[in-house]
Design a protein around this motif. Structure first.
Motif, PDB file in Angstrom:
ATOM      1  N   ARG A 242       0.822  -1.208   0.000  1.00  0.00           N
ATOM      2  CA  ARG A 242       0.000   0.000   0.000  1.00  0.00           C
ATOM      3  C   ARG A 242       0.856   1.258   0.000  1.00  0.00           C
ATOM      4  N   LYS A 243       1.958   1.215   0.725  1.00  0.00           N
ATOM      5  CA  LYS A 243       2.794   2.413   0.776  1.00  0.00           C
ATOM      6  C   LYS A 243       3.426   2.709  -0.580  1.00  0.00           C
ATOM      7  N   MET A 244       3.721   1.671  -1.361  1.00  0.00           N
ATOM      8  CA  MET A 244       4.263   1.891  -2.696  1.00  0.00           C
ATOM      9  C   MET A 244       3.181   2.417  -3.642  1.00  0.00           C
ATOM     10  N   GLN A 245       1.974   1.919  -3.488  1.00  0.00           N
ATOM     11  CA  GLN A 245       0.860   2.422  -4.300  1.00  0.00           C
ATOM     12  C   GLN A 245       0.650   3.919  -4.055  1.00  0.00           C
ATOM     13  N   TYR A 246       0.720   4.325  -2.800  1.00  0.00           N
ATOM     14  CA  TYR A 246       0.523   5.742  -2.470  1.00  0.00           C
ATOM     15  C   TYR A 246       1.671   6.591  -3.005  1.00  0.00           C
ATOM     16  N   ARG A 247       2.880   6.032  -2.982  1.00  0.00           N
ATOM     17  CA  ARG A 247       4.030   6.784  -3.506  1.00  0.00           C
ATOM     18  C   ARG A 247       3.868   7.057  -4.999  1.00  0.00           C
ATOM     19  N   LEU A 248       3.347   6.079  -5.735  1.00  0.00           N
ATOM     20  CA  LEU A 248       3.102   6.282  -7.153  1.00  0.00           C
ATOM     21  C   LEU A 248       1.978   7.291  -7.378  1.00  0.00           C
ATOM     22  N   THR A 249       0.996   7.284  -6.489  1.00  0.00           N
ATOM     23  CA  THR A 249      -0.135   8.204  -6.611  1.00  0.00           C
ATOM     24  C   THR A 249       0.308   9.657  -6.410  1.00  0.00           C
ATOM     25  N   ILE A 250       1.280   9.873  -5.521  1.00  0.00           N
ATOM     26  CA  ILE A 250       1.793  11.232  -5.286  1.00  0.00           C
ATOM     27  C   ILE A 250       2.264  11.854  -6.592  1.00  0.00           C
ATOM     28  N   ALA A 251       2.940  11.066  -7.440  1.00  0.00           N
ATOM     29  CA  ALA A 251       3.438  11.587  -8.712  1.00  0.00           C
ATOM     30  C   ALA A 251       2.302  12.103  -9.581  1.00  0.00           C
ATOM     31  N   GLY A 252       1.170  11.392  -9.587  1.00  0.00           N
ATOM     32  CA  GLY A 252       0.018  11.842 -10.369  1.00  0.00           C
ATOM     33  C   GLY A 252      -0.598  13.120  -9.827  1.00  0.00           C
ATOM     34  N   LEU A 253      -0.698  13.197  -8.498  1.00  0.00           N
ATOM     35  CA  LEU A 253      -1.213  14.420  -7.875  1.00  0.00           C
ATOM     36  C   LEU A 253      -0.351  15.619  -8.257  1.00  0.00           C
ATOM     37  N   CYS A 254       0.962  15.444  -8.149  1.00  0.00           N
ATOM     38  CA  CYS A 254       1.894  16.545  -8.423  1.00  0.00           C
ATOM     39  C   CYS A 254       1.978  16.860  -9.917  1.00  0.00           C
ATOM     40  N   GLN A 255       1.937  15.831 -10.751  1.00  0.00           N
ATOM     41  CA  GLN A 255       2.060  16.060 -12.188  1.00  0.00           C
ATOM     42  C   GLN A 255       0.918  16.917 -12.717  1.00  0.00           C
ATOM     43  N   ASP A 256      -0.312  16.593 -12.324  1.00  0.00           N
ATOM     44  CA  ASP A 256      -1.437  17.387 -12.822  1.00  0.00           C
ATOM     45  C   ASP A 256      -1.499  18.755 -12.153  1.00  0.00           C
ATOM     46  N   PHE A 257      -0.953  18.865 -10.949  1.00  0.00           N
ATOM     47  CA  PHE A 257      -0.860  20.193 -10.324  1.00  0.00           C
ATOM     48  C   PHE A 257       0.090  21.073 -11.113  1.00  0.00           C
ATOM     49  N   THR A 258       1.240  20.513 -11.521  1.00  0.00           N
ATOM     50  CA  THR A 258       2.242  21.323 -12.215  1.00  0.00           C
ATOM     51  C   THR A 258       1.896  21.579 -13.682  1.00  0.00           C
ATOM     52  N   THR A 259       1.012  20.764 -14.276  1.00  0.00           N
ATOM     53  CA  THR A 259       0.665  20.972 -15.685  1.00  0.00           C
ATOM     54  C   THR A 259      -0.732  21.554 -15.852  1.00  0.00           C
ATOM     55  N   ILE A 260      -1.762  20.829 -15.406  1.00  0.00           N
ATOM     56  CA  ILE A 260      -3.142  21.267 -15.644  1.00  0.00           C
ATOM     57  C   ILE A 260      -3.499  22.471 -14.780  1.00  0.00           C
ATOM     58  N   PHE A 261      -3.230  22.394 -13.465  1.00  0.00           N
ATOM     59  CA  PHE A 261      -3.518  23.564 -12.636  1.00  0.00           C
ATOM     60  C   PHE A 261      -2.684  24.760 -13.084  1.00  0.00           C
ATOM     61  N   SER A 262      -1.428  24.510 -13.438  1.00  0.00           N
ATOM     62  CA  SER A 262      -0.573  25.610 -13.896  1.00  0.00           C
ATOM     63  C   SER A 262      -1.106  26.244 -15.172  1.00  0.00           C
ATOM     64  N   TYR A 360       1.538   4.156 -14.618  1.00  0.00           N
ATOM     65  CA  TYR A 360       0.515   4.906 -15.359  1.00  0.00           C
ATOM     66  C   TYR A 360      -0.829   4.847 -14.641  1.00  0.00           C
ATOM     67  N   ARG A 361      -1.188   3.676 -14.147  1.00  0.00           N
ATOM     68  CA  ARG A 361      -2.498   3.510 -13.497  1.00  0.00           C
ATOM     69  C   ARG A 361      -2.585   4.330 -12.216  1.00  0.00           C
ATOM     70  N   PHE A 362      -1.544   4.263 -11.380  1.00  0.00           N
ATOM     71  CA  PHE A 362      -1.603   4.985 -10.112  1.00  0.00           C
ATOM     72  C   PHE A 362      -1.408   6.489 -10.309  1.00  0.00           C
ATOM     73  N   ARG A 363      -0.571   6.886 -11.265  1.00  0.00           N
ATOM     74  CA  ARG A 363      -0.416   8.312 -11.552  1.00  0.00           C
ATOM     75  C   ARG A 363      -1.715   8.890 -12.100  1.00  0.00           C
ATOM     76  N   THR A 364      -2.421   8.097 -12.897  1.00  0.00           N
ATOM     77  CA  THR A 364      -3.707   8.561 -13.408  1.00  0.00           C
ATOM     78  C   THR A 364      -4.696   8.760 -12.273  1.00  0.00           C
ATOM     79  N   PHE A 368      -6.342  12.411 -11.608  1.00  0.00           N
ATOM     80  CA  PHE A 368      -7.766  12.718 -11.655  1.00  0.00           C
ATOM     81  C   PHE A 368      -8.309  13.210 -10.323  1.00  0.00           C
ATOM     82  N   LEU A 369      -7.676  12.834  -9.235  1.00  0.00           N
ATOM     83  CA  LEU A 369      -8.041  13.437  -7.954  1.00  0.00           C
ATOM     84  C   LEU A 369      -7.735  14.938  -7.968  1.00  0.00           C
TER      85      LEU A 369
END
Length: 434
Positions: A242-262, A360-364, A368-369
């Motif tokens: 679970r901790k590895m799944q969450y680590r991959l999810t962080i990348a998706g949260l940050c990626q869309d913050f730096t691209t879409i929100f930006s 890709y799955r966890f970053r997505t 989307f969050l």
């Protein structure tokens, strides 16, 4: 001819590296720049690129023996997409087809390229790095400075970089040659649902009719919640803690913050013409991230994951102040990228599929969050006409006088990502078997 083939094989990793970033991220800039006032062009191409980039890989199971077909699907889609985009100035509908195909390319090719880089144990030399950064800077200069005067030039340049990718892929000695492909038909509904949600949200942005955006956010919420439940219960990731799944999810949260929100933030507060600075930041961050981490190790008594997590938190806090927004994005980009790479290194021997497909799955999921909070917050704090306002700021290259509604949305988004990052850090420091 044999000498040429040998040279292309030797340089295949460099060719793949040079083309990966342009095909992955540069379309955000290309399809953002074609949004102009008093034309038939809308934000739909940008939306279509994002939608296909975020959903295409869900259709494939993701075994390494599928990489060859997935790679060719992405490259041929990108090749056709950028070729059609050249003629979009004459027939705007071609921009939409181009964006959809570019999104497929951005989803498929970079994941396969990264897998090849791992299998080949590629470590670029100084000459390779010089060639890489030179090639990226040349493309950035063409897109930013020439496109306003000759819109087709961006698509011609992207077409050339796609051809570079095809050469690198074709001649790579580490490319799998299997023709196997396994479609995940059960994920078709997910792909269609996400596409529908994105297009509805973007239609609300384009038309200023909040009913489309509200419905899109509802559809997005239903699909995302179902997807997250499915992801959490999936036996496929049973070996992934679970901790590895969450680590991959962080990348998706940050990626869309730096691209879409930006994309929204920069358009509204700095003017859309300044969006290209985001790509300058990404380029510089990719160059200095490892030397920076090495330096921090010498002065800070923490492990890499702790440094990376607090680096993300610091970057998020800094973005709350307009004068330091780009500096914050710079830090976020450095540390989430490092964290994601290190996480993939840790899980590589514990999964039996292409790790970048799992990534890709966890970053997505994380991305989307971020999207859900972003569009929901904008509607909540700005009212029904926010998408029309943002679109007008973009096409008129003007800036917003009052940033309070956007700031409140950003604050919620920042607090959410910070909380998720700190919780994941705590989880990684806790029970090692979690």
């Amino acid at each position: 001819m044999k000498d040429i083939n040998n040279l292309l094989q030797q340089k295949s990793n460099l060719l793949l590296k040079i083309s990966s970033l342009p095909l992955n991220l540069f379309p955000y800039l290309v399809f953002s720049l074609i949004i102009k006032q008093n034309t038939a062009i809308s934000v739909l191409p940008f939306a279509l690129f994002y939608a296909f980039r975020r959903t295409t890989l869900f259709l494939f199971k993701g075994g390494e023996n599928e990489d060859n077909v997935i790679g060719w699907v992405g490259l041929l889609a990108a090749l056709l997409g950028y070729f059609l985009g050249i003629f979009g100035i004459f027939l705007p509908a071609l921009y939409r087809i181009s964006a959809s195909l570019a999104g497929i390319g951005a989803a498929c090719f970079p994941s396969v390229q990264k897998q090849i880089a791992i299998q080949s144990d590629y470590h670029p030399s100084k000459n390779d790095l010089f060639a890489y950064f030179g090639a990226i800077l040349i493309l950035l200069a063409i897109v930013v400075f020439v496109e306003p005067h000759l819109p087709t030039i961006s698509f011609i340049a992207m077409l050339i970089y796609t051809l570079i990718a095809i050469l690198g892929f074709k001649y790579s000695p580490f490319r799998a040659h299997s023709r196997k492909i396994v479609l995940q038909w059960k994920n078709v509904w997910l792909t269609l649902g996400l596409l529908l949600a994105i297009l509805l949200i973007r239609e609300g942005w384009n038309s200023g009719k909040d009913i489309f955006s509200i419905f899109g956010i509802i559809v997005s919420a239903v699909v995302i919640i179902n997807y997250l439940i499915k992801l959490a219960l999936s036996q496929k990731h049973g070996k992934l803690s679970r901790k590895m799944q969450y680590r991959l999810t962080i990348a998706g949260l940050c990626q869309d913050f730096t691209t879409i929100f930006s994309a929204v933030y920069i358009s509204v507060l700095f003017g859309a013409k300044n969006y290209y600075w985001l790509f300058v930041i990404i380029l510089i961050a990719s160059f200095i991230k490892r030397p920076l981490l090495k330096t921090l190790r010498e002065y800070l008594p923490f492990d890499d994951f702790t440094i990376q997590s607090w680096g993300i938190v610091l970057g998020l806090v800094i973005t709350l102040f307009r004068p330091t927004y780009f500096a914050g994005i710079f830090l976020i980009r450095i540390f989430y990228s490092l964290q994601n790479t290190d996480t993939l290194d840790l899980i590589r021997d514990h999964v039996d599929t292409n790790i970048y497909m799992i990534n890709y799955r966890f970053r997505t999921a994380g991305g989307f969050l971020t999207q859900l909070i972003l569009w929901g917050g904008l509607l909540l704090f700005n009212g029904p006409h926010i998408f029309e306002q943002i679109f007008n700021y973009h096409i008129n290259k003007s800036v917003m006088n009052s940033s309070q509604p956007l700031f409140l949305t950003q604050l919620i988004l920042v607090l959410f990502i910070i909380s998720f990052t700190i919780y994941t850090l705590k989880l990684n420091k806790g029970n090692k078997n979690e």
